[in-house]
Design a protein around this motif. Structure first.
Motif, PDB file in Angstrom:
ATOM      1  N   ALA A 153      39.781  40.535  41.505  1.00 45.02           N
ATOM      2  CA  ALA A 153      38.537  39.883  41.087  1.00 45.02           C
ATOM      3  C   ALA A 153      37.327  40.545  41.722  1.00 45.02           C
ATOM      4  CB  ALA A 153      38.572  38.396  41.446  1.00 45.02           C
ATOM      5  N   VAL A 154      37.483  41.041  42.952  1.00 44.07           N
ATOM      6  CA  VAL A 154      36.367  41.671  43.652  1.00 44.07           C
ATOM      7  C   VAL A 154      36.117  43.087  43.139  1.00 44.07           C
ATOM      8  CG1 VAL A 154      35.587  42.548  45.885  1.00 44.07           C
ATOM      9  CG2 VAL A 154      36.565  40.264  45.725  1.00 44.07           C
ATOM     10  N   ILE A 155      37.190  43.847  42.944  1.00 52.26           N
ATOM     11  CA  ILE A 155      36.994  45.263  42.587  1.00 52.26           C
ATOM     12  C   ILE A 155      36.494  45.430  41.165  1.00 52.26           C
ATOM     13  CG2 ILE A 155      38.697  46.052  44.258  1.00 52.26           C
ATOM     14  CD1 ILE A 155      40.691  46.390  41.996  1.00 52.26           C
ATOM     15  N   THR A 156      36.615  44.419  40.318  1.00 56.52           N
ATOM     16  CA  THR A 156      36.096  44.539  38.952  1.00 56.52           C
ATOM     17  C   THR A 156      34.581  44.452  38.897  1.00 56.52           C
ATOM     18  OG1 THR A 156      36.375  42.146  38.612  1.00 56.52           O
ATOM     19  CG2 THR A 156      38.191  43.570  37.914  1.00 56.52           C
ATOM     20  N   LYS A 157      33.948  44.048  40.007  1.00 58.91           N
ATOM     21  CA  LYS A 157      32.486  43.864  39.994  1.00 58.91           C
ATOM     22  C   LYS A 157      31.734  45.191  40.103  1.00 58.91           C
ATOM     23  CE  LYS A 157      33.379  39.565  39.822  1.00 58.91           C
ATOM     24  NZ  LYS A 157      33.371  38.920  38.498  1.00 58.91           N
ATOM     25  N   ARG A 158      32.422  46.229  40.570  1.00 65.41           N
ATOM     26  CA  ARG A 158      31.829  47.568  40.660  1.00 65.41           C
ATOM     27  C   ARG A 158      30.484  47.557  41.388  1.00 65.41           C
ATOM     28  NH1 ARG A 158      34.830  50.954  37.800  1.00 65.41           N
ATOM     29  NH2 ARG A 158      36.147  50.151  36.117  1.00 65.41           N
TER      30      ARG A 158
END
Length: 482
Positions: free
Chosen positions: A72-77
């Protein structure tokens, strides 16, 4: 930094999180390196896949899959932060303090590993302000020379301080209470950045998992829930301790080790958990599924046997009153409903004929309606007492007592003396708009001419947020807090 007093540990199964603590009060960096080595660096998908392989879940109570938090965090780029929740607001839990006090580098290792995987430039470790845990973990950061990457934040300890939204607000310098609406830390956390938030034990488990690898990690425990878990065993236990247990271990073995018996019942999962009957405790196993099958929930791993010398309903009332006072006062079910639940529970143990139905109705009325999960957890705790102690309820309804005193077996924090807060009016300014009575009807009524009359001499803690809002919104700037 070696603390003089440290939480006691025991174990049933191999030493993972507690390795090296038999002959040391605290693992400094050389001892940590000698015992555990260094966790290998991993990419975000590699780390998420590893967590998936053993179904690593958060150990703060909600048991949310850790891999989903990473993704969920790494998809925020964007720039990200790792936030370690070590703010144990639960009075009955000691496992986070044990980790920070005795093996802080294991927590830091897991947090830095996660930060490297997701590209986070900062790790924030939030813990109770002024405690041994804060001092120990701060010393560990200094030992590593990691002050440029790891920040330790002490926050005010309350029951709701460990709730994710409340923790983020406290770290951001705001009042440490739930925000009133669901804001995922993965979307907006520390400094408004996407934040990987999990419990201190979760990061310690992550470090152990990466060092051992999934196969060795799963050598112990059950197939569905491999590894070990930390339990805080207290209540009437003769030898209370933080116990590291391989999942699948019988609960009675844990109680025996801590010189405890189920007695009248066992509270599992803490004060948002549930009472389970002694017969269920005798056959329960330590795992999420095993405790659920017994009628409870493992939560943050709190095990409180009651013994047979204290009144179980009286103990429940003590905690219900405490939970009602811990409200942040931002929604009706919490601000008004929880004190009503506590009052109905108190009336029940004095033999009130109508209290039982009233208690069930009031507890049902707060569930699912709060701005956070505090009303739901409190209702679950109180209603579970009705299921676990039917004979005691009958005794109280018939005689007004079960004949046993209340010994205070369930731990509660000492009540701090706080300054009294009072509402006041500058009568040279007040124009009788009446807005204060609409905003804070629990604190202000209007007289026949439309001017404010205060209900009670002081503002209780759970209503202070409401009082501040009334003061801020007064159109004539006449209302004040003293």
């Amino acid at each position: 930094m070696i603390p003089y007093r440290v939480p006691q540990i025991k174990r049933l199964g191999p030493a993972r999180l507690t390795a090296g603590l038999d002959d040391r009060r605290r693992m400094d960096l050389p001892a940590h390196r000698a015992m555990h080595g260094t966790a290998p660096k991993m990419g975000s998908e590699e780390l998420a896949d590893l967590a998936d392989e053993v179904d690593l879940r958060g150990r703060g109570g909600a048991a949310f899959p850790f891999s989903r938090k990473i993704r969920a965090v790494i998809t925020k780029r964007s720039e990200t932060v790792v936030l370690v929740n070590a703010a144990e607001g639960e009075p009955a839990s000691s496992k986070d303090m044990m980790l920070l006090t005795r093996t802080p580098h294991l927590v830091i290792e897991g947090a830095l590993l996660a930060a490297g995987a997701i590209g986070a430039k900062q790790v924030v470790i939030a813990t109770a302000a002024g405690g041994m845990g804060q001092a120990s973990v701060a010393a560990a950061v200094e030992e590593r020379g990691a002050g440029d990457r790891v920040r330790v934040v002490g926050i005010r300890e309350r029951f709701i301080s460990g709730e994710g939204g409340a923790l983020v607000r406290a770290v951001n310098g705001q009042v440490g209470e739930p925000p009133g609406r669901k804001v995922r830390a993965s979307e907006s956390g520390v400094g408004g950045l996407p934040t990987l938030l999990s419990n201190a034990e979760t990061f310690a488990q992550l470090a152990v998992l990466t060092i051992l690898g999934p196969e060795r990690y799963a050598d112990v425990g059950t197939a569905r829930e491999p590894g070990t878990v930390l339990l805080t065993v207290g209540g009437s236990a003769g030898a209370p301790a933080v116990v590291e247990v391989a999942t699948g271990t019988p609960l009675y073995a844990v109680l025996d080790m801590c010189r405890a018996s189920p007695g009248e019942g066992v509270l599992v999962g803490g004060y948002h958990g549930a009472w389970i009957h002694p017969a269920a405790a005798e056959v329960a196993t330590v795992s999420r599924q095993g405790i659920a099958d017994a009628g409870g929930q493992l939560g943050a791993g709190i095990i409180l046997p009651l013994g047979g010398e204290t009144c179980p309903l009286g103990e429940t009332v003590r905690v219900a009153r405490y939970l009602a006072a811990q409200s942040s006062g931002q929604c009706g079910p919490c601000r008004l409903g929880l004190p009503d639940v506590a009052r109905s529970m108190a009336a029940l143990i004095t033999g009130s004929a109508t209290a039982l139905d009233e208690l069930r109705r009031r507890a049902a009325g707060v569930r699912g309606r709060g701005a956070c999960f505090h009303p739901d957890g409190t209702a679950r705790f109180v209603l579970s007492a009705l299921e676990a102690f039917p004979d005691d309820i009958e005794e109280h309804l018939l005689r007004g007592s079960c004949g046993r005193p209340v010994h205070g077996v369930l731990p509660l924090p000492e009540e701090a003396t706080e300054p009294e807060v009072r509402l006041a009016v500058d009568w040279t300014r007040c124009q009788g708009h009446g807005l204060c009575a609409k905003l804070a009807p629990d604190l202000v009524q209007l007289d026949e001419h439309g001017y404010p009359i205060f209900i009670g001499e002081t503002v209780p803690p759970q209503l202070q947020r409401l009082a501040r809002r009334a003061v801020e919104m007064c159109p004539a700037l006449a209302l004040r807090l003293n």
